[in-house]
Design a protein around this motif. Structure first.
Motif, PDB file in Angstrom:
ATOM      1  N   HIS A 187       2.864 -85.799 -26.179  1.00 15.53           N
ATOM      2  CA  HIS A 187       3.557 -85.526 -27.448  1.00 15.53           C
ATOM      3  C   HIS A 187       4.942 -84.934 -27.196  1.00 15.53           C
ATOM      4  N   ARG A 209       7.322 -87.716 -26.173  1.00 13.08           N
ATOM      5  CA  ARG A 209       7.719 -88.559 -27.303  1.00 13.08           C
ATOM      6  C   ARG A 209       8.764 -87.859 -28.172  1.00 13.08           C
ATOM      7  N   SER A 210       8.563 -86.547 -28.335  1.00 14.18           N
ATOM      8  CA  SER A 210       9.513 -85.762 -29.125  1.00 14.18           C
ATOM      9  C   SER A 210      10.880 -85.734 -28.451  1.00 14.18           C
ATOM     10  N   ALA A 215       6.512 -85.555 -33.577  1.00 12.78           N
ATOM     11  CA  ALA A 215       5.886 -85.513 -32.255  1.00 12.78           C
ATOM     12  C   ALA A 215       5.809 -84.070 -31.751  1.00 12.78           C
ATOM     13  N   LYS A 255       2.884 -82.219 -33.248  1.00 11.90           N
ATOM     14  CA  LYS A 255       1.622 -82.551 -32.572  1.00 11.90           C
ATOM     15  C   LYS A 255       1.522 -81.817 -31.238  1.00 11.90           C
ATOM     16  N   PHE A 256       2.659 -81.773 -30.507  1.00 17.77           N
ATOM     17  CA  PHE A 256       2.683 -81.010 -29.259  1.00 17.77           C
ATOM     18  C   PHE A 256       2.369 -79.542 -29.515  1.00 17.77           C
TER      19      PHE A 256
END
Length: 413
Positions: free
Chosen positions: A77, A80-81, A96, A99-100
């Motif tokens: 995550h 992706r961020s 993202a 979510k991380f």
């Protein structure tokens, strides 16, 4: 973006993964903080983002390496961020990162000690900053800005993790301050109350055990809340605490505190020195202070009009507007002093017409009925001691302390 070969991209990603896993294994919080600080735009994170946008199979690298796979969900995550952040897709970057953050908080909950507290602070800070940036993008595209509200919910979850017994609880005040910043930005300051109750009434918290930085921020925001509620003694206590304990080198922070503390001090009869206003570039208050000193209602109204937008944004306009009563008091006191010099025997008798003339000289036109109404309020609010002789249109002042000082108390208290 400079050209990055596939081999160089692989090396950068592997290096980051090793550093992340080592930071967790050796409980190196400072290293972990640097690895998570998006908003710092550090060269190492930017180069990692460039590598991720070249090497598209980082997830396989994570999952096929036992050392990395243990933290696979967290890192995937985060990557992706970072990728989205690098190419300017801030909404996807926030989604993202959220979510991380949830995955990181869950991992943090499982760690027994508080070694990663500073890293958690970075996560809380970054999620708020990213949310603000994402909402700006959404607003500019005509969409509903909702990410900061979501960040507030996440921060509240983090607060719940920290609001228990044990060494992690010292982090609760930092998260509280991030919540304050979120709620103030959203205009939902009423939500601060539940967090304040948790901090100030829960037996598990000892305010003095929190870091000084967090105590200063907490007192600043709770002081601002008291200003909005016009609870000036409490606002004075909290903002004065923030000022006294603020790092003297942080002039910007001192200025932020004084922006609210000065209106509070003025409201309870304490006038700051001009040197203070000049030192911290608070020129918007110069004429307000001069108006109070001189009893010059025209100057006060001009100052409020000139800086109206600034005072409204700060939320202190109405507080400053109510200083008019103190200005009227000082105007009457000046008239009294002049009369005392010319006719001591009748100094305690002020004709309403004389007050009206003084106001006309200040280009403020009031008839006698309006002046009488003002004087009645001043007497009621204990800013003037005496009584009003209605038929003769005269204010008869007390011969003892006709113009009481506020002595650090609000008008009318």
């Amino acid at each position: 973006m400079a050209y990055v070969s596939m081999g160089e991209a692989h090396r950068r990603i592997t290096e980051y993964l090793n550093r992340f896993c080592d930071a967790v294994s050796y409980q190196d919080s400072s290293m972990l903080c640097r690895l998570l600080s998006f908003s710092s735009s550090s060269p190492s994170l930017l180069s990692l983002a460039d590598a991720l946008n070249v090497f598209q199979d980082a997830s396989s690298l994570i999952n096929n390496t036992p050392k990395f796979s243990e933290y696979g969900e967290i890192i995937a995550h985060l990557f992706r961020s970072l990728q989205s952040y690098r190419i300017g897709n801030l909404v996807e970057a926030y989604l993202a990162f959220e979510k991380f953050a949830n995955a990181f908080v869950q991992e943090f909950r499982n760690w027994e000690s508080a070694w990663a507290l500073e890293a958690l602070y970075v996560v809380c800070y970054e999620v708020r900053i990213l949310a603000e940036k994402a909402d700006k993008v959404l607003t500019s595209n005509g969409k509903s800005p909702e990410k900061l509200k979501a960040a507030g919910s996440l921060l509240m979850k983090v607060f719940g993790v920290l609001a228990g017994k044990g060494p992690k609880r010292v982090g609760a005040l930092y998260v509280t301050c991030q919540l304050f910043k979120t709620y103030f930005k959203l205009g939902t300051v009423n939500l601060c109350r539940s967090v304040i109750r948790s901090i100030e009434t829960a037996r598990i918290f000892d305010f003095e055990e929190f870091p000084r930085r967090d105590k200063v921020t907490y007192m600043y925001y709770t002081g601002r809340l008291e200003v909005f509620n016009e609870n000036f003694p409490a606002a004075d206590t909290k903002l004065s605490y923030a000022l006294q304990h603020c790092n003297p080198k942080r002039e910007r922070n001192i200025r932020m505190i004084l922006k609210y503390l000065i209106p509070v001090k003025l409201s309870i009869g304490i006038i700051p020195k001009d040197e203070l206003l000049q030192k911290y570039n608070l020129h918007e208050y110069m004429n307000v202070v001069q108006a109070l000193r001189k009893g010059d209602l025209r100057l006060l109204r001009h100052a409020l009009q000139e800086h109206e937008d600034r005072f409204l944004r700060s939320g202190v306009y109405l507080v400053l507007e109510k200083l008019e009563l103190q200005v009227y008091q000082r105007l009457m006191k000046k008239i009294y002093i002049i009369q005392k010099l010319s006719d001591p025997a009748r100094a305690h008798q002020l004709k309403l017409e004389v007050i009206a003339k003084a106001l006309r000289w200040l280009e403020i036109d009031m008839d006698l009925d309006e002046v009488e109404c003002i004087v009645t309020i001043l007497i009621y609010k204990n800013l003037v001691k005496g009584y009003l002789a209605h038929k003769s249109k005269v204010v008869v002042l007390s011969k003892q302390d006709p113009f009481p000082k506020l002595n650090g108390k609000p008008v009318g208290s």
